[in-house]
Design a protein around this motif. Structure first.
Motif, PDB file in Angstrom:
ATOM      1  N   PRO A 123       0.750  -1.399   0.073  1.00 51.25           N
ATOM      2  CA  PRO A 123      -0.047   0.038   0.221  1.00 51.25           C
ATOM      3  C   PRO A 123       0.909   1.202  -0.030  1.00 51.25           C
ATOM      4  O   PRO A 123       1.967   1.243   0.615  1.00 51.25           O
ATOM      5  N   ALA A 129     -10.912   5.497   7.419  1.00 51.09           N
ATOM      6  CA  ALA A 129     -11.229   4.112   7.285  1.00 51.09           C
ATOM      7  C   ALA A 129     -10.496   3.154   8.047  1.00 51.09           C
ATOM      8  O   ALA A 129     -11.022   2.248   8.870  1.00 51.09           O
ATOM      9  N   PRO A 130      -8.965   3.259   8.073  1.00 57.21           N
ATOM     10  CA  PRO A 130      -8.454   2.051   9.057  1.00 57.21           C
ATOM     11  C   PRO A 130      -8.746   2.305  10.491  1.00 57.21           C
ATOM     12  O   PRO A 130      -8.788   1.257  11.037  1.00 57.21           O
ATOM     13  N   SER A 137       0.081   4.302   1.145  1.00 55.66           N
ATOM     14  CA  SER A 137      -0.001   5.058   2.398  1.00 55.66           C
ATOM     15  C   SER A 137      -0.655   3.753   3.469  1.00 55.66           C
ATOM     16  O   SER A 137      -1.655   3.045   3.174  1.00 55.66           O
ATOM     17  N   SER A 138      -0.035   3.707   4.568  1.00 53.13           N
ATOM     18  CA  SER A 138      -0.474   2.552   5.363  1.00 53.13           C
ATOM     19  C   SER A 138      -0.602   3.251   6.912  1.00 53.13           C
ATOM     20  O   SER A 138      -0.133   2.355   7.767  1.00 53.13           O
ATOM     21  N   THR A 139      -1.192   4.362   7.016  1.00 54.18           N
ATOM     22  CA  THR A 139      -1.333   4.706   8.509  1.00 54.18           C
ATOM     23  C   THR A 139      -2.740   4.388   9.053  1.00 54.18           C
ATOM     24  O   THR A 139      -3.771   4.518   8.183  1.00 54.18           O
ATOM     25  N   THR A 140      -2.813   4.032  10.060  1.00 53.70           N
ATOM     26  CA  THR A 140      -4.165   3.621  10.687  1.00 53.70           C
ATOM     27  C   THR A 140      -4.620   4.653  11.372  1.00 53.70           C
ATOM     28  O   THR A 140      -5.727   4.585  11.936  1.00 53.70           O
TER      29      THR A 140
END
Lengths: 142, 253
Positions: B41, B50-51, B43-46
């Motif tokens: 991905p 949505a995350p 961007s993979s910041t939680t």
């Protein structure tokens, strides 16, 4: 002479076959607790750690999961502490009398549960997926 | 590496994997997860909207460490829906996916980015059955209007008209709120998700209108405080799809 030679070869290979099994039993016996020797079939701990696989960038949760595995003996007499199928009990009897023909019952999962994983896909969408039959909850002789 | 407990409460490293073993183990587990390769991905910041939502859903659905409380399907007491007649989509669901809004990449949508949304359903295979879907919009308090003024937020699915330029607005869902309403508002998108899963090429995006009820005229959604693509990441709009899927079939190897 040829017949004698052939007979000796056959005898030798037969004995080699026998020793192979004997070795196996001896070594298992010798290994004892640590190598699946005389332990009855049971569930053993196995933890798969996603984080150690370097997957933190896309797996959000969990860090890893308890997969467990089954290990140990299913030999006669099967104690009632090992949940065995009725057929497994019969199988141990047959194995006892003809060990080189009929295998002993296998120690395998008798109950499994699901594991869910939360992860990013390539597009940055987040997927929460349930994976059935991924965790051993109990083992037995089958 | 492979560790074992040594019987006196410690773990010992039994076997250190070389890079080939490690690659093979990764491949095995990816296959187990039904993935051909590891996702990358951008961007993979939680911390994004949505995350954050999905992580709270994950925590409410599973017990410790992700084990699903019941082996059949997800179920939860988590109130995932606010407003509108959304079916409780959690029961009977195997996969839940949140979709990022990509309207700014779609030529016929990017001129009205405050009102348009595009959620890419093309990765959802025909093997997945839509149980439910919802669009989540965050609304901040609006100081421009009196507290008790009412506004109707209408969500439309864009459908292809007769000629290529022609787009039809197919009403999907609407909710009436006050000017000082604040928080996430959920709209039922099940019909749209079903169509987009069955016919990905029919997905032309969504369009919203906001109607000033007492005046009977339209206003800009931004004026009502609806957060769009320009807002903060933790309040950006997103869609959630709830799917049941057939048993995972692992490829023969």
């Amino acid at each position: 002479t040829q017949t004698a030679l052939r007979r000796r070869r056959e005898l030798y290979s037969y004995r080699e076959e026998q020793e192979k099994y004997t070795d196996y039993n001896l070594s298992r016996h010798k290994r004892g607790a640590s190598g699946g020797g005389r332990w009855p079939c049971q569930r053993r701990s196995l933890y798969v750690k996603f984080r150690d696989l370097g997957w933190q960038s896309w797996i959000i949760a969990p860090d890893g999961y308890h997969a467990f595995f089954c290990e140990g003996e299913c030999s006669f007499p099967i104690g009632n502490h090992v949940n065995a199928t009725n057929h497994a009990i019969v199988q141990t009897l047959v194995h006892m009398y003809t060990p080189f023909k009929a295998p002993s019952p296998g120690c395998a999962p008798s109950k499994l549960s699901a594991q869910s994983v939360l992860y990013f896909d390539d597009d940055g969408n987040v997927v929460l997926k349930k994976f059935p039959k991924m965790i051993v909850t109990s083992c037995g002789c089958h | 590496a492979y560790y074992v407990d040594n019987g006196i409460g410690q773990t010992e490293k039994m076997h250190e994997m070389n890079s080939r073993d490690k690659r093979e183990l990764q491949h095995e587990i990816l296959t187990l997860l039904g993935l051909h390769q590891r996702p990358k991905p951008k961007s993979s910041t939680t911390k994004d909207s949505a995350p954050t939502f999905m992580l709270s859903l994950y925590n409410s659905i599973t017990s410790d460490n992700g084990v699903v409380k019941d082996d059949s399907t997800f179920h939860t007491s988590h109130n995932v829906t606010v407003g509108d007649s959304v079916v409780q989509p959690i029961e009977g669901t195997d996969i839940i996916i949140s979709f990022v809004n990509k309207a700014k990449k779609v030529p016929h949508l990017r001129h009205e980015k405050d009102r348009t949304f595009f959620f890419d359903f093309s990765d959802v295979t025909a093997k997945e059955t839509v149980v439910g879907a919802e669009l989540r919009l965050y609304k901040e308090k609006s100081k421009k209007w009196k507290k008790n003024h009412e506004f109707q937020i209408q969500v439309f699915m864009l459908r292809q008209g007769k000629d290529p330029e022609d787009k039809i607005l197919d009403p999907l869902s609407n909710i009436t709120v006050n000017a000082n309403t604040e928080g996430w508002i959920t709209f039922n998108m099940t019909r749209a998700a079903e169509l987009w899963t069955r016919q990905p090429e029919a997905n032309l995006g969504l369009f919203i209108k906001v109607l000033f009820v007492s005046k009977g005229r339209e206003i800009n959604p931004n004026k009502l405080g609806i957060v769009s693509y320009r807002g903060s990441e933790d309040k950006k709009p997103f869609m959630v799809g709830f799917f049941s899927s057939q048993e995972l079939v692992y490829p023969q190897r």
